[in-house]
Write an enzyme that holds these catalytic residues in place. Structure first.
Site, PDB file in Angstrom:
ATOM      1  N   GLU A 290       2.076  -5.186  13.332  1.00  0.00           N
ATOM      2  CA  GLU A 290       0.956  -5.357  14.260  1.00  0.00           C
ATOM      3  C   GLU A 290       0.385  -6.776  14.211  1.00  0.00           C
ATOM      4  O   GLU A 290       0.007  -7.329  15.218  1.00  0.00           O
ATOM      5  CB  GLU A 290      -0.151  -4.322  13.956  1.00  0.00           C
TER       6      GLU A 290
ATOM      7  N   ARG B 182       0.816  -1.217   0.000  1.00  0.00           N
ATOM      8  CA  ARG B 182       0.000   0.000   0.000  1.00  0.00           C
ATOM      9  C   ARG B 182       0.850   1.269   0.000  1.00  0.00           C
ATOM     10  O   ARG B 182       0.388   2.327  -0.434  1.00  0.00           O
ATOM     11  CB  ARG B 182      -1.016  -0.045   1.143  1.00  0.00           C
TER      12      ARG B 182
HETATM   13  P1  AMP Z   1       3.523  -1.822  11.968  1.00  0.00           P
HETATM   14  O1  AMP Z   1       4.810  -2.427  11.515  1.00  0.00           O
HETATM   15  O2  AMP Z   1       2.933  -2.525  13.161  1.00  0.00           O
HETATM   16  O3  AMP Z   1       3.637  -0.328  12.147  1.00  0.00           O
HETATM   17  O4  AMP Z   1       2.466  -2.096  10.807  1.00  0.00           O
HETATM   18  C1  AMP Z   1       2.424  -1.279   9.697  1.00  0.00           C
HETATM   19  C2  AMP Z   1       2.205  -2.046   8.424  1.00  0.00           C
HETATM   20  O5  AMP Z   1       1.202  -3.041   8.562  1.00  0.00           O
HETATM   21  C3  AMP Z   1       1.743  -1.108   7.332  1.00  0.00           C
HETATM   22  O6  AMP Z   1       2.412  -1.451   6.135  1.00  0.00           O
HETATM   23  C4  AMP Z   1       0.239  -1.329   7.246  1.00  0.00           C
HETATM   24  O7  AMP Z   1      -0.166  -1.413   5.904  1.00  0.00           O
HETATM   25  C5  AMP Z   1      -0.019  -2.639   7.981  1.00  0.00           C
HETATM   26  N1  AMP Z   1      -0.988  -2.511   9.090  1.00  0.00           N
HETATM   27  C6  AMP Z   1      -0.717  -2.743  10.405  1.00  0.00           C
HETATM   28  N2  AMP Z   1      -1.804  -2.580  11.176  1.00  0.00           N
HETATM   29  C7  AMP Z   1      -2.801  -2.217  10.325  1.00  0.00           C
HETATM   30  C8  AMP Z   1      -4.205  -1.872  10.507  1.00  0.00           C
HETATM   31  N3  AMP Z   1      -4.775  -1.875  11.710  1.00  0.00           N
HETATM   32  N4  AMP Z   1      -4.907  -1.535   9.413  1.00  0.00           N
HETATM   33  C9  AMP Z   1      -4.333  -1.510   8.184  1.00  0.00           C
HETATM   34  N5  AMP Z   1      -3.035  -1.830   7.949  1.00  0.00           N
HETATM   35  C10 AMP Z   1      -2.273  -2.179   8.998  1.00  0.00           C
END
Ligand code: AMP
Length: 173
Positions: free
Chosen positions: A98, A61
């Site tokens: 996440e 994305r």
């Molecule tokens: P993080 O590494 O935990 O900051 O997760 C970020 C990545 O995971 C990004 O590339 C987002 O596209 C995806 N992502 C994580 N959590 C979500 C969420 N609640 N909704 C949409 N995309 C998420």
């Protein structure tokens, strides 16, 4: 378009891709030309201010937002991809996000030593992905001047992991 209207275009999807995750779906933003244009304009404003030489987008994305920002500003775009997708020599870093784990890669020659790079992704959650992306850019000699997101999930404190550079987000939840 106002930030409030933009916010209303982000759709919450419960329990995707795993139980307990409230997924922020940005596809309604993409299919609305005024909303998409506005998001790109706001991201581009932040990237322009950072004086970045290049935009790096995180698969997948991050590509949807990073590439239009780069062309709008007349600067280059560098893809950061999941393991095994890039054809040339790569550098690789593992990251925890996440709702899972990933390995991210960048072409070893994608950034010239000392070039300023703005990293763009759709969403900042725990910050693991953004942190790994910054590590990759630095590994190949780039300077991360900005991390820009469409959405920041403030309650997960991902911002703390990005302490070494500026960050900006269009929408906070
Ligand atoms: P993080 O590494 O935990 O900051 O997760 C970020 C990545 O995971 C990004 O590339 C987002 O596209 C995806 N992502 C994580 N959590 C979500 C969420 N609640 N909704 C949409 N995309 C998420």
């Amino acid at each position: 378009m106002s930030v409030t209207s933009l916010r209303s275009k982000v759709r919450d999807v419960a329990d995707f891709p795993k139980k307990g995750i409230l997924f922020k779906d940005i596809t309604p933003v993409l299919r609305d030309p005024a909303a998409f244009r506005e998001v790109i304009a706001l991201l581009a404003k932040a990237v322009k201010k950072s004086k970045a030489d290049l935009v790096a987008g995180i698969e997948s994305r991050g590509f949807l937002f990073g590439a239009p920002v780069a062309t709008k500003l007349g600067i280059g775009f560098v893809p950061i991809r999941k393991k095994g997708k890039l054809p040339w020599r790569t550098k690789r870093v593992r990251c925890t996000l996440e709702y899972g784990q990933d390995v991210l890669e960048i072409h070893a020659d994608a950034v010239k030593r000392g070039q300023k790079v703005a990293i763009v992704d759709d969403l900042l959650a725990t910050g693991g992905t953004a942190q790994a992306a910054a590590k990759l850019v630095r590994l190949i000699g780039g300077k991360v001047v900005l991390q820009a997101f469409v959405i920041e999930l403030g309650f997960l404190n991902g911002r703390k992991k990005l302490a070494k550079c500026d960050m900006s987000s269009v929408l906070k939840f």
